[in-house]
Design a protein around this motif. Structure first.
Motif: not given
Length: 749
Positions: A362, A514, A387-388, A507-508, A504, A390-392, A385
């Motif tokens: 991410p 988000s 996901h995934p 979320a990957n 989290e 972009e990072t959580f 955001l």
């Protein structure tokens, strides 16, 4: 309802069969030679896990409906018994295909790449001796065989693997008073008397011992020149892995458990229990205690499926079927190992990176400065955001920073599903311990996460968090966090709204959205919503947010009808929707009406879709696609052209009766023009995918979308990831360029 001439029972697809069609699309990934080998194995494991849950919940529900004998028909015109029969037929076909892919394709290819499942009957004496040492040293002391009398099984857990052992010979001890799992009204039909020797025993394998048992590489089956260590280290050669499954190991040495007796046959089996056990909240004064009773009831519930080795004798088959009272249609005899979720373990074996997907870590969101507090980033403008890709991390950071920020006064959050070692739960506890006002709505009724949520609820209460268990009769499924902070201009509310859970880890793996904002109107709405839930009061009318079960359904229907009316007036009208499931009849009928008015409707529905697209006079302008790729598509995003002033929403809710009528959900408008544009472009991208997209046909079948001769291949998930990488790189390069300029010091004026 529409006056379309299409018969009512032809307007909708059966929900259960539509779900099985989705799992078939996942299975196609396991059957796709373009997918890396270990990823194909993982997809096969996913289909097995999916089917387990489907049988536990959906088949379990149909069984209960069938027992009622009401004759009630579903929207597709099928009774519960007709659905059970159709589902059984489809499941058998699906399972047959799973094992064909495994045995004829994946397992031989894995062996070619030196990932070998050992047959202890055909391996070398040296390897067999290593396996025996492991069995004697690590297995015998843990497992316990249990003789069976009068079909009295010990209480076996669902989805575990057990061994049924057929025996001959005299037993010296006959245990008495074994737990009885047969229904009280069903007397034993076993003709044996109590003083006769038991002919069957069971060995529950439990969950303590690992299913995959690594072994050293067998020189007989590999290159003789290979350097193989003698200590049984599975990492001795980085590109070789040899293993035996626990049930095969125990079966091979099963005589050790029954000295003096002849083992006629030893075969693995597996049961699935009905998990459609819900809390009767009208009689549950203590919700926490009531949920613990639900978990216990699920553990003791009826068996709805029996799986066993295809080579099991008729005696074992009949014994198990009669003991568990399983419908013959739901007895599955498989040629390969039971419970294909063991393939998740193979996917994680070290040293085979070439057989897995390229890593897509991410990316950091360009809108979030890691050197600045999250409050500063959000204050600069709304942040989305994706996901995934972009990072959580910013979501976790926001809550962690709130826990220690002296200016934060309160944190309010809904937790539906969390990770096992949740940093968010830890941050909420830390915030409460520091004296902040922390309120958490923990949904104890989140299916299969009840036990974890009960544990979190108790821990947070001990730390001083005010824990609310949701609303009687409804599941709280909305994803929202509100942070109240004291700033020079007064109190400011910072919020997170999401389409996915506060987890989290997933979320990957899940595609979600988000939204981070400090919008004042959102803050007022979110606070009123939250207080209504925690205070069990009727929420006042909100300005921007829509809530299920109060206003969300009405809002969705009004938005669809708005496009319908514009089209009838000669304006362009367009709806794009991304969902996990489309089941609700009223929403489907409203979409049909929009289609008949000429509205262009594009539906991206990952899983169950009960709407029939492309039917003349009913749904000609409706297109349905499903994306099945490396990430689970989970986001709910809705676009309405709205006369050229597009309205875009994110939501926690699918378009199902349970989401619209029986859950607390949120529909959140996206007001920032740049974020709206990005979401619209993302929706459009999904409908251009010609690599991992499936187009739904009017009969409910799906056909893979393939590029035309002059079309370039488009894979939406890869495009989204590459774009996230490039966007961040471009910004970093621009920053580096600015930082590399020489600036002279000037004298003071």
């Amino acid at each position: 309802m529409s006056s379309s001439p299409v018969a009512a029972e032809s307007r909708y697809l059966n929900r259960e069969l539509a779900w099985l069609e989705f799992n078939s699309r996942v299975l196609d990934q396991a059957d796709d030679a373009r997918v890396h080998l270990l990823e194909r194995a993982k997809f096969l494991a996913i289909t097995a896990s999916n089917l387990d849950e489907f049988v536990m919940v959906r088949v379990g529900s149909l069984k209960l409906q069938g027992q009622g004998s009401s004759g009630r028909r579903d929207p597709a015109g099928l009774t519960a018994s007709e659905q059970l029969q159709a589902v059984a037929t489809r499941c058998h076909r699906h399972v047959g295909r799973q094992y064909k892919i495994l045995l004829d394709d994946l397992q031989p290819q894995l062996a070619e790449h030196r990932i070998t499942r050992v047959d202890l009957d055909q391996c070398s004496e040296r390897l067999r001796a290593v396996a025996e040492r492991h069995f004697r040293g690590d297995v015998v002391a843990v497992l316990s065989p249990q003789a069976l009398h009068d079909r009295r099984f010990p209480m076996l857990p669902g989805l575990g693997i057990h061994l049924c052992v057929q025996l001959r010979g005299v037993a010296e001890l006959a245990p008495q008073n074994m737990p009885q799992i047969l229904p009280a009204h069903e007397p034993s039909s076993d003709p044996q008397s109590d003083d006769e020797e038991p002919q069957f025993a069971v060995i529950p394998l439990g969950r303590t011992l690992p299913r995959i048992v690594p072994l050293p590489i067998d020189k007989q089956a590999t290159d003789p020149a290979m350097d193989v260590s003698s200590d049984g280290d599975p990492d001795a050669h980085e590109s070789s892995f040899s293993y035996v499954l626990l049930e095969d190991l125990v079966s091979h040495f099963v005589d050790e458990f029954f000295p003096g007796r002849e083992v006629v046959q030893c075969k693995p089996f597996r049961i699935t229990r009905n998990a459609d056990v819900e809390l009767r909240e009208d009689g549950a004064g203590d919700l926490l205690g009531g949920m613990e009773e639900v978990l216990e009831s699920r553990r003791l519930s009826d068996v709805v499926r029996l799986e066993m080795d295809a080579s099991a004798s008729d005696e074992i088959r009949n014994y198990l079927m009669e003991s568990f009272y399983v419908d013959p249609d739901y007895v599955f005899r498989t040629e390969g190992p039971l419970d294909l979720t063991y393939l998740f373990g193979l996917h994680g074996v070290k040293g085979f990176d070439a057989l897995r997907d390229e890593a897509w870590p991410p990316q950091r969101s360009p809108a979030v400065d890691p050197a600045e507090p999250m409050f500063s980033s959000i204050a600069a403008g709304d942040i989305m955001l994706m996901h995934p890709y972009e990072t959580f991390d910013p979501v976790v950071r926001l809550i962690e920073e709130a826990a220690t920020d002296p200016d934060v006064l309160a944190v309010k959050q809904i937790l539906y599903r969390t990770s096992r070692d949740s940093p968010i739960v830890a941050a909420l506890k830390r915030a409460a311990e520091r004296g902040k006002y922390v309120t958490a709505i923990v949904e104890l009724k989140a299916r299969f996460d009840e036990a974890r949520n009960i544990e979190w609820a108790r821990e947070m209460e001990q730390s001083g968090v005010q824990v609310i268990y949701g609303i009687r009769g409804l599941k709280t499924h909305a994803k929202v966090c509100i942070i109240v902070r004291r700033e020079p201009q007064g109190l400011v509310r910072y919020m997170h709204f999401g389409t996915g859970n506060y987890n989290e880890v997933t979320a990957n793996l899940y595609g979600d959205v988000s939204l981070l904002t400090k919008d004042e109107t959102f803050g007022t709405d979110a606070t009123m919503f939250f207080n209504a839930v925690t205070g069990s009061s009727h929420p006042q009318p909100l300005q921007q947010l829509a809530i299920a079960p109060l206003t969300l359904r009405r809002t969705i229907l009004e938005l669809i009808r708005g496009e319908t009316e514009r089209s009838r007036q000669g304006q362009k009208a367009h709806i794009m929707v991304k969902l996990n499931a489309l089941v609700d009849m009223e929403v489907i009928d409203t979409l049909y009406e929009a289609s008949q008015a000429g509205v262009k409707i594009q539906l991206n529905v990952r899983g169950v879709c009960c709407l029939r697209p492309g039917i003349a006079g009913l749904s000609e302008s409706i297109e349905v696609v499903s994306i099945v790729d490396r990430f689970l598509e989970h986001a709910r995003v809705f676009y309405f052209r709205h006369g050229g002033d597009p309205q875009i929403f994110i939501s926690s809710a699918d378009w199902m009766p349970r989401n619209l009528d029986r859950r607390i959900e949120l529909l959140v408008p996206v007001n920032d023009p740049a974020i709206r544009r990005r979401l619209r472009e993302t929706l459009q991208l999904y409908f251009r995918d010609n690599q991992n997209a499936w187009a739904m046909q009017s009969d409910g079948a799906y056909e893979r979308v393939v590029p035309g001769k002059k079309q370039k291949p488009i894979r939406s998930q890869e495009s989204l990831y590459r774009k996230a990488v490039k966007t961040l790189q471009d910004i970093q390069e621009k920053q580096q360029s600015t930082q590399s300029r020489f600036e002279t010091h000037r004298p003071r004026e």
